[in-house]
Motif scaffolding. Structure first.
Motif, PDB file in Angstrom:
ATOM      1  N   MET A  99      -8.556  19.646 -27.891  1.00  0.00           N
ATOM      2  CA  MET A  99      -8.725  18.563 -29.342  1.00  0.00           C
ATOM      3  C   MET A  99      -7.697  18.085 -29.544  1.00  0.00           C
ATOM      4  SD  MET A  99     -10.749  21.647 -31.561  1.00  0.00           S
ATOM      5  CE  MET A  99     -11.293  20.698 -33.142  1.00  0.00           C
ATOM      6  N   GLY A 100      -7.718  16.646 -29.473  1.00  0.00           N
ATOM      7  CA  GLY A 100      -5.999  15.910 -30.068  1.00  0.00           C
ATOM      8  C   GLY A 100      -4.693  16.290 -28.527  1.00  0.00           C
ATOM      9  N   PHE A 101      -3.207  16.331 -29.282  1.00  0.00           N
ATOM     10  CA  PHE A 101      -2.735  15.498 -28.435  1.00  0.00           C
ATOM     11  C   PHE A 101      -1.534  16.477 -28.837  1.00  0.00           C
ATOM     12  CE2 PHE A 101      -3.952  11.231 -28.757  1.00  0.00           C
ATOM     13  CZ  PHE A 101      -4.876  11.364 -26.509  1.00  0.00           C
ATOM     14  N   GLU A 102      -1.888  17.801 -29.608  1.00  0.00           N
ATOM     15  CA  GLU A 102      -0.882  18.300 -29.946  1.00  0.00           C
ATOM     16  C   GLU A 102      -1.951  19.856 -29.040  1.00  0.00           C
ATOM     17  OE1 GLU A 102       1.577  19.196 -32.218  1.00  0.00           O
ATOM     18  OE2 GLU A 102       1.494  17.037 -32.433  1.00  0.00           O
ATOM     19  N   THR A 154      -3.658  21.671 -29.121  1.00  0.00           N
ATOM     20  CA  THR A 154      -4.160  22.104 -29.902  1.00  0.00           C
ATOM     21  C   THR A 154      -6.042  22.513 -29.065  1.00  0.00           C
ATOM     22  OG1 THR A 154      -3.761  21.293 -31.641  1.00  0.00           O
ATOM     23  CG2 THR A 154      -5.814  22.109 -32.202  1.00  0.00           C
ATOM     24  N   GLN A 209      -4.001  26.201 -32.802  1.00  0.00           N
ATOM     25  CA  GLN A 209      -3.028  25.223 -32.016  1.00  0.00           C
ATOM     26  C   GLN A 209      -1.828  26.485 -32.290  1.00  0.00           C
ATOM     27  OE1 GLN A 209      -1.908  22.430 -34.198  1.00  0.00           O
ATOM     28  NE2 GLN A 209      -0.731  22.612 -32.331  1.00  0.00           N
TER      29      GLN A 209
END
Ligand SMILES: Cc1cc2nc3c(=O)[nH]c(=O)nc-3n(C[C@H](O)[C@H](O)[C@H](O)COP(=O)(O)O)c2cc1C
Length: 190
Positions: free
Chosen positions: A49-52, A54, A146
């Motif tokens: 999910m996303g670029f972190e 995550t 996270q």
């Protein structure tokens, strides 16, 4: 040249089996620690999910790990090498309510730094994680994690991870093609 073969014809299959075929990444081990008990479960239903760092994982409430993750809000996500395939499948076919899976399957717990859950020393990567969003748990059993600290085996004997096809068969990573010289825009990734 014209292809004379008839086009393939799709056949319908049960919808409830369909989610497994879109599973994206490698099979994971989720390590939790709750009430002084370490546990592991196998998870193939997950998403970046996303670029972190995550990711979301789907955890059924029937799993012992579900209560651990719900109550502690933390875990370690580990990427096992192909050499652990059989053990990882066995880990996903028994419950931590009745055994110590680290001991049972000969895996080494290594203390993490920011979470109580243990790293799995034999895995390629370990990501210490906290649950940061529970809004999709009720509807989809989907926990958003996270990553807060990342670990890797510095010299893995087997670098291959593996993927669940969804029917009890698995694909082990195969040929590696080195295109690092073409990753000019993505130097940070190599
Ligand atoms: C290859 C494989 C993939 C699995 N993927 C998932 C998954 O994505 N989500 C889930 O809830 N259970 C999944 N399971 C089932 C759990 O790993 C299994 O229920 C396990 O016994 C739970 O352990 P626990 O009760 O100690 O938490 C999978 C099992 C296998 C063998």
């Amino acid at each position: 040249m014209r292809n004379e073969a008839p086009p393939p014809v799709q056949v319908e299959f049960p919808l409830q089996r369909a989610f497994t075929f879109a599973e994206s990444g490698p099979v994971l081990l989720i390590s939790t620690r709750h009430q002084d008990k370490n546990n592991l479960m196998t998870v193939s239903c997950h998403a970046s999910m996303g670029f972190e760092p995550t990711l979301g994982i789907c955890l059924g409430p029937w799993n012992f790990s579900y209560a651990a993750l719900t109550e502690t809000g933390e875990c370690v996500v580990a990427i096992p090498p192909a050499s652990l395939l059989t053990r990882v499948v066995d880990i996903g076919n028994c419950s931590g309510d009745s055994c110590d899976k680290f001991a049972e399957f000969g895996l080494t717990p290594q203390p993490a730094l920011d979470v109580q859950a243990q790293l799995v020393a034999e895995c390629l990567y370990n990501l210490e994680c906290r649950v940061v969003n529970r809004s999709l748990v009720k509807a989809y059993n989907f926990f958003v994690l996270q990553g807060i600290r990342a670990w890797r085996d510095p010299a893995p004997a087997d670098k291959r991870s593996f993927h669940a096809v969804g029917d009890g068969t698995f694909i082990i990573d195969g040929e590696v093609r080195d295109l690092r010289h073409k990753m000019t825009k993505w130097q940070d990734c190599i």
